[in-house]
Design a protein around this motif. Structure first.
Motif, PDB file in Angstrom:
ATOM      1  N   UNK A 108     -16.285  12.612 -57.902  1.00 47.85           N
ATOM      2  CA  UNK A 108     -17.384  13.532 -57.597  1.00 47.85           C
ATOM      3  C   UNK A 108     -17.213  14.855 -58.327  1.00 47.85           C
ATOM      4  N   UNK A 109     -15.977  15.369 -58.366  1.00 51.49           N
ATOM      5  CA  UNK A 109     -15.750  16.632 -59.070  1.00 51.49           C
ATOM      6  C   UNK A 109     -15.877  16.440 -60.572  1.00 51.49           C
ATOM      7  N   UNK A 110     -15.447  15.286 -61.094  1.00 52.13           N
ATOM      8  CA  UNK A 110     -15.617  14.992 -62.519  1.00 52.13           C
ATOM      9  C   UNK A 110     -17.096  15.077 -62.880  1.00 52.13           C
ATOM     10  N   UNK A 111     -17.930  14.410 -62.095  1.00 52.72           N
ATOM     11  CA  UNK A 111     -19.366  14.412 -62.354  1.00 52.72           C
ATOM     12  C   UNK A 111     -19.944  15.822 -62.240  1.00 52.72           C
ATOM     13  N   UNK A 112     -19.540  16.544 -61.207  1.00 48.82           N
ATOM     14  CA  UNK A 112     -20.044  17.905 -60.994  1.00 48.82           C
ATOM     15  C   UNK A 112     -19.687  18.804 -62.176  1.00 48.82           C
ATOM     16  N   UNK A 113     -18.444  18.733 -62.643  1.00 51.45           N
ATOM     17  CA  UNK A 113     -17.994  19.587 -63.738  1.00 51.45           C
ATOM     18  C   UNK A 113     -18.692  19.232 -65.051  1.00 51.45           C
ATOM     19  N   UNK A 114     -18.834  17.942 -65.328  1.00 52.92           N
ATOM     20  CA  UNK A 114     -19.506  17.522 -66.555  1.00 52.92           C
ATOM     21  C   UNK A 114     -20.961  17.976 -66.540  1.00 52.92           C
ATOM     22  N   UNK A 115     -21.631  17.781 -65.406  1.00 52.09           N
ATOM     23  CA  UNK A 115     -23.036  18.186 -65.304  1.00 52.09           C
ATOM     24  C   UNK A 115     -23.190  19.699 -65.355  1.00 52.09           C
ATOM     25  N   UNK A 116     -22.119  20.421 -65.026  1.00 50.63           N
ATOM     26  CA  UNK A 116     -22.167  21.885 -65.040  1.00 50.63           C
ATOM     27  C   UNK A 116     -21.767  22.472 -66.391  1.00 50.63           C
ATOM     28  N   UNK A 117     -21.411  21.591 -67.339  1.00 45.37           N
ATOM     29  CA  UNK A 117     -21.140  22.063 -68.696  1.00 45.37           C
ATOM     30  C   UNK A 117     -19.692  22.092 -69.133  1.00 45.37           C
ATOM     31  N   UNK A 118     -18.805  21.429 -68.414  1.00 49.67           N
ATOM     32  CA  UNK A 118     -17.407  21.401 -68.823  1.00 49.67           C
ATOM     33  C   UNK A 118     -17.257  20.703 -70.168  1.00 49.67           C
ATOM     34  N   UNK A 119     -16.332  21.201 -70.994  1.00 53.52           N
ATOM     35  CA  UNK A 119     -16.082  20.620 -72.318  1.00 53.52           C
ATOM     36  C   UNK A 119     -15.370  19.287 -72.140  1.00 53.52           C
ATOM     37  N   UNK A 120     -16.095  18.208 -72.359  1.00 53.75           N
ATOM     38  CA  UNK A 120     -15.589  16.874 -72.059  1.00 53.75           C
ATOM     39  C   UNK A 120     -14.531  16.410 -73.054  1.00 53.75           C
ATOM     40  N   UNK A 121     -14.473  17.048 -74.226  1.00 54.82           N
ATOM     41  CA  UNK A 121     -13.515  16.630 -75.252  1.00 54.82           C
ATOM     42  C   UNK A 121     -12.437  17.666 -75.524  1.00 54.82           C
ATOM     43  N   UNK A 122     -12.278  18.614 -74.625  1.00 54.09           N
ATOM     44  CA  UNK A 122     -11.259  19.641 -74.833  1.00 54.09           C
ATOM     45  C   UNK A 122      -9.867  19.062 -74.617  1.00 54.09           C
ATOM     46  N   UNK A 123      -8.952  19.373 -75.524  1.00 50.41           N
ATOM     47  CA  UNK A 123      -7.577  18.904 -75.390  1.00 50.41           C
ATOM     48  C   UNK A 123      -6.705  19.925 -74.693  1.00 50.41           C
ATOM     49  N   UNK A 124      -5.653  19.452 -74.033  1.00 55.89           N
ATOM     50  CA  UNK A 124      -4.684  20.374 -73.443  1.00 55.89           C
ATOM     51  C   UNK A 124      -3.687  20.784 -74.521  1.00 55.89           C
ATOM     52  N   UNK A 125      -2.578  21.378 -74.129  1.00 54.01           N
ATOM     53  CA  UNK A 125      -1.605  21.843 -75.128  1.00 54.01           C
ATOM     54  C   UNK A 125      -1.051  20.711 -75.985  1.00 54.01           C
ATOM     55  N   UNK A 126      -1.100  19.490 -75.466  1.00 54.34           N
ATOM     56  CA  UNK A 126      -0.599  18.332 -76.207  1.00 54.34           C
ATOM     57  C   UNK A 126      -1.731  17.517 -76.810  1.00 54.34           C
ATOM     58  N   UNK A 127      -2.932  18.062 -76.760  1.00 55.60           N
ATOM     59  CA  UNK A 127      -4.068  17.376 -77.369  1.00 55.60           C
ATOM     60  C   UNK A 127      -4.691  16.296 -76.504  1.00 55.60           C
ATOM     61  N   UNK A 128      -4.240  16.156 -75.261  1.00 56.51           N
ATOM     62  CA  UNK A 128      -4.801  15.142 -74.368  1.00 56.51           C
ATOM     63  C   UNK A 128      -6.164  15.596 -73.863  1.00 56.51           C
ATOM     64  N   UNK A 129      -7.175  14.767 -74.068  1.00 59.53           N
ATOM     65  CA  UNK A 129      -8.505  15.030 -73.539  1.00 59.53           C
ATOM     66  C   UNK A 129      -8.604  14.459 -72.125  1.00 59.53           C
ATOM     67  N   UNK A 130      -9.667  14.787 -71.390  1.00 64.87           N
ATOM     68  CA  UNK A 130      -9.862  14.151 -70.084  1.00 64.87           C
ATOM     69  C   UNK A 130      -9.875  12.626 -70.165  1.00 64.87           C
ATOM     70  N   UNK A 131     -10.410  12.076 -71.265  1.00 65.07           N
ATOM     71  CA  UNK A 131     -10.418  10.616 -71.404  1.00 65.07           C
ATOM     72  C   UNK A 131      -9.003  10.084 -71.577  1.00 65.07           C
ATOM     73  N   UNK A 132      -8.149  10.797 -72.295  1.00 63.46           N
ATOM     74  CA  UNK A 132      -6.737  10.398 -72.372  1.00 63.46           C
ATOM     75  C   UNK A 132      -6.154  10.335 -70.959  1.00 63.46           C
ATOM     76  N   UNK A 133      -6.443  11.354 -70.151  1.00 64.29           N
ATOM     77  CA  UNK A 133      -5.894  11.420 -68.794  1.00 64.29           C
ATOM     78  C   UNK A 133      -6.375  10.242 -67.959  1.00 64.29           C
TER      79      UNK A 133
END
Length: 289
Positions: A108-133
């Protein structure tokens, strides 16, 4: 039903308060008009006397936002966003609220954040995107949702791994392989994308049309990254630019530390040819060589 909702809300708020307490050492500021007040007074005795000033603690908005997201409190998350909170705020590891929601399997929070404009392809310090996670955790429904909303199945982390490479379950592998085939992603080219982009950026710096900016969290430079990964062509171009060959990241590592740690002998020789500090010491007092 109302009692159940209140119970969930109370539990979410308590969880958020617990998180804020854990983060208080690094995410607080004891000044400012937005402070959250404590009951501690400045005078002697077990508590504040009449008229005593109250110590004030202000939790950084990013910490409050991350905690509200982790607690699943969409109402407060929405309120914080209206107040100007950065939906892509990242913690010290580069994890955003969307990364954390994927890790927590909070659909539910994933959907809420994506619909609110979260960067879906942003990497963390190691380059992991949400899809990697999501892929590494085996959360198939979240992975499907992310892909349907633009997640890049060809995204590569700092180790050159696609989400497919970190998937541990057959169903996830089938999903990602199917999407790679459907989208016509060239896996080999995707793995080399970082090096190509870095080479383009390095050439832009060399010609004066670009600039180098250290990573906002780790302070690592392009030279650190290229040294660690053995990107020789990138290194050669960077070393033609007016850069500090001994620049340090947040841990005091130079490019030579990175090359030595990852066994990049050719890079070490290249750095030595450019007069790097062979006796550089990082924050844990470890010689580069």
């Amino acid at each position: 039903m109302a009692a159940t909702d209140r119970s969930r809300s109370d539990a979410a708020k308590q969880r958020r308060q617990d998180q804020l307490q854990r983060w208080s050492g690094s995410e607080t500021d004891r000044t400012g008009p937005d402070a959250r007040e404590t009951s501690a007074g400045p005078g002697p005795g077990p508590g504040p006397g009449p008229g005593a000033r109250r110590a004030r603690v202000r939790f950084a908005q990013g910490a409050v936002f991350m905690a509200a997201c982790s607690a699943g409190d969409q109402e407060e998350v929405a309120a914080l966003l209206r107040q100007g909170a950065d939906i892509n705020h990242a913690n010290i590891d580069g994890l955003t609220a969307l990364h954390q929601a994927c890790i927590d399997e909070n659909s539910e929070m994933v959907q809420f954040l994506v619909e609110s404009g979260s960067d879906i392809n942003r990497g963390d310090n190691e380059g992991w995107t949400p899809l990697h996670a999501a892929a590494s955790c085996g959360f198939i429904q979240i992975a499907k949702y992310l892909i349907e909303h633009g997640a890049n199945v060809g995204a590569v982390n700092s180790e050159g791994e696609l989400p497919l490479d970190v998937a541990t379950e057959d169903a996830m592998e089938r999903l990602l392989k199917g999407e790679i085939k459907k989208q016509g992603v060239d896996v080999d080219q995707a793995r080399k994308q970082e090096q190509r982009v870095m080479l383009q950026d390095a050439n832009a710096v060399r010609t004066g049309s670009g600039s180098l900016v250290p990573h906002h969290n780790t302070k690592a430079t392009a030279l650190h990254v290229a040294a660690a990964k053995g990107y020789i062509e990138v290194m050669k171009v960077l070393l033609q630019c007016d850069i500090d060959v001994d620049s340090r990241d947040i841990d005091g590592w130079t490019a030579l530390h990175a090359a030595a740690h990852w066994g990049q002998e050719e890079v070490c020789s290249l750095l030595a040819d450019h007069m790097c500090d062979m006796a550089a010491v990082n924050n844990v007092v470890s010689l580069a060589n």
